[in-house]
Design a protein around this motif. Structure first.
Motif, PDB file in Angstrom:
ATOM      1  N   VAL A  20       0.685   5.622   0.567  1.00 59.04           N
ATOM      2  CA  VAL A  20      -0.060   7.097   0.849  1.00 59.04           C
ATOM      3  C   VAL A  20       0.772   8.137   0.638  1.00 59.04           C
ATOM      4  O   VAL A  20       1.778   8.203   0.882  1.00 59.04           O
ATOM      5  CB  VAL A  20      -0.700   7.114   2.503  1.00 59.04           C
TER       6      VAL A  20
ATOM      7  N   ARG B 282      -3.345  10.464  -0.947  1.00 56.71           N
ATOM      8  CA  ARG B 282      -3.768   9.768  -1.931  1.00 56.71           C
ATOM      9  C   ARG B 282      -3.433   8.292  -1.636  1.00 56.71           C
ATOM     10  O   ARG B 282      -2.089   8.151  -1.315  1.00 56.71           O
ATOM     11  CB  ARG B 282      -3.076  10.093  -3.295  1.00 56.71           C
ATOM     12  N   THR B 283      -4.148   7.451  -1.646  1.00 58.06           N
ATOM     13  CA  THR B 283      -3.988   5.943  -1.573  1.00 58.06           C
ATOM     14  C   THR B 283      -3.964   4.735  -2.578  1.00 58.06           C
ATOM     15  O   THR B 283      -4.691   4.993  -3.455  1.00 58.06           O
ATOM     16  CB  THR B 283      -4.742   5.396  -0.440  1.00 58.06           C
ATOM     17  N   TYR B 284      -3.268   3.821  -2.237  1.00 58.49           N
ATOM     18  CA  TYR B 284      -3.197   2.829  -3.466  1.00 58.49           C
ATOM     19  C   TYR B 284      -3.013   1.471  -2.682  1.00 58.49           C
ATOM     20  O   TYR B 284      -2.157   1.461  -1.671  1.00 58.49           O
ATOM     21  CB  TYR B 284      -2.015   2.955  -4.528  1.00 58.49           C
ATOM     22  N   TYR B 285      -3.358   0.405  -3.287  1.00 58.80           N
ATOM     23  CA  TYR B 285      -3.427  -0.714  -2.586  1.00 58.80           C
ATOM     24  C   TYR B 285      -3.075  -2.025  -3.563  1.00 58.80           C
ATOM     25  O   TYR B 285      -3.548  -2.147  -4.716  1.00 58.80           O
ATOM     26  CB  TYR B 285      -4.687  -1.144  -1.788  1.00 58.80           C
TER      27      TYR B 285
ATOM     28  N   SER C 255       0.882  -1.220   0.046  1.00 59.03           N
ATOM     29  CA  SER C 255      -0.021   0.067  -0.200  1.00 59.03           C
ATOM     30  C   SER C 255       0.848   1.342  -0.065  1.00 59.03           C
ATOM     31  O   SER C 255       2.077   1.396   0.409  1.00 59.03           O
ATOM     32  CB  SER C 255      -0.979   0.163   1.198  1.00 59.03           C
TER      33      SER C 255
ATOM     34  N   THR D  28      -6.184  -0.732   5.297  1.00 59.65           N
ATOM     35  CA  THR D  28      -6.331   0.348   5.159  1.00 59.65           C
ATOM     36  C   THR D  28      -4.873   1.230   5.534  1.00 59.65           C
ATOM     37  O   THR D  28      -4.632   0.963   6.750  1.00 59.65           O
ATOM     38  CB  THR D  28      -7.415   0.971   6.152  1.00 59.65           C
ATOM     39  N   ILE D  29      -4.553   2.005   4.813  1.00 60.75           N
ATOM     40  CA  ILE D  29      -3.017   2.881   5.105  1.00 60.75           C
ATOM     41  C   ILE D  29      -4.022   4.463   5.345  1.00 60.75           C
ATOM     42  O   ILE D  29      -4.820   4.884   4.824  1.00 60.75           O
ATOM     43  CB  ILE D  29      -2.295   2.894   3.960  1.00 60.75           C
ATOM     44  N   ALA D  30      -3.183   4.905   6.246  1.00 58.26           N
ATOM     45  CA  ALA D  30      -3.616   6.345   6.701  1.00 58.26           C
ATOM     46  C   ALA D  30      -2.264   6.939   7.331  1.00 58.26           C
ATOM     47  O   ALA D  30      -1.375   6.288   7.797  1.00 58.26           O
ATOM     48  CB  ALA D  30      -4.450   6.238   7.717  1.00 58.26           C
ATOM     49  N   ARG D  31      -2.198   8.227   7.311  1.00 62.33           N
ATOM     50  CA  ARG D  31      -1.220   9.249   7.790  1.00 62.33           C
ATOM     51  C   ARG D  31      -1.662   9.939   8.801  1.00 62.33           C
ATOM     52  O   ARG D  31      -2.694  10.604   8.883  1.00 62.33           O
ATOM     53  CB  ARG D  31      -0.747   9.902   6.782  1.00 62.33           C
TER      54      ARG D  31
END
Length: 127
Positions: free
Chosen positions: A51, A57-60, A49, A69-72
């Motif tokens: 971010v 913006r996120t990609y998986y 993943s 789920t990725i988050a910053r």
């Protein structure tokens, strides 16, 4: 020099959850984004993943879409990877990496574009 430190790995049963953390000591630096990679035994490194720091913006990878789920968290200088419904095939060391160059859906997996890497945290999924 960006310093990345992963944590949160461990042993979990199939169907369980873990949350990985990637602490970035220089979050305000010029790094464009952070990605998580993993490398299962006898396999190549796989992009899990990504971010982007500013836009979020996120990609998986297809293999984790809908489960991870990725988050910053900018104030905490940390990127998280929430992993749900873990399966044995998710077993691997997980690494976070930072890049200063732009990334999009077709380029975020390019390992050579990441200048800084953490040492990894081990995830084991087993009953």
């Amino acid at each position: 020099q960006v310093q990345l430190v992963e944590s949160g790995g461990g042993l979990v049963q199939p169907g369980g959850s873990l949350r990985l953390s990637c602490a970035d000591s220089t979050f305000a630096s010029d790094a464009y984004g952070i990605a998580w990679f993993r490398q299962a035994p006898a396999q190549g490194r796989e992009g899990v993943s990504f971010v982007s720091k500013s836009a979020g913006r996120t990609y998986y990878a297809d293999s984790v879409e809908g489960r991870f789920t990725i988050a910053r968290d900018i104030p905490k200088s940390t990127v998280y990877l929430q992993m749900n419904n873990l399966q044995p095939e998710d077993t691997a060391p997980y690494y976070c990496a930072a890049r200063s160059s732009l990334a999009d859906r077709s380029t975020w997996r390019d390992e050579a574009s990441y200048e800084n890497w953490g040492l990894g945290t081990q995830v084991n999924v087993s009953s």
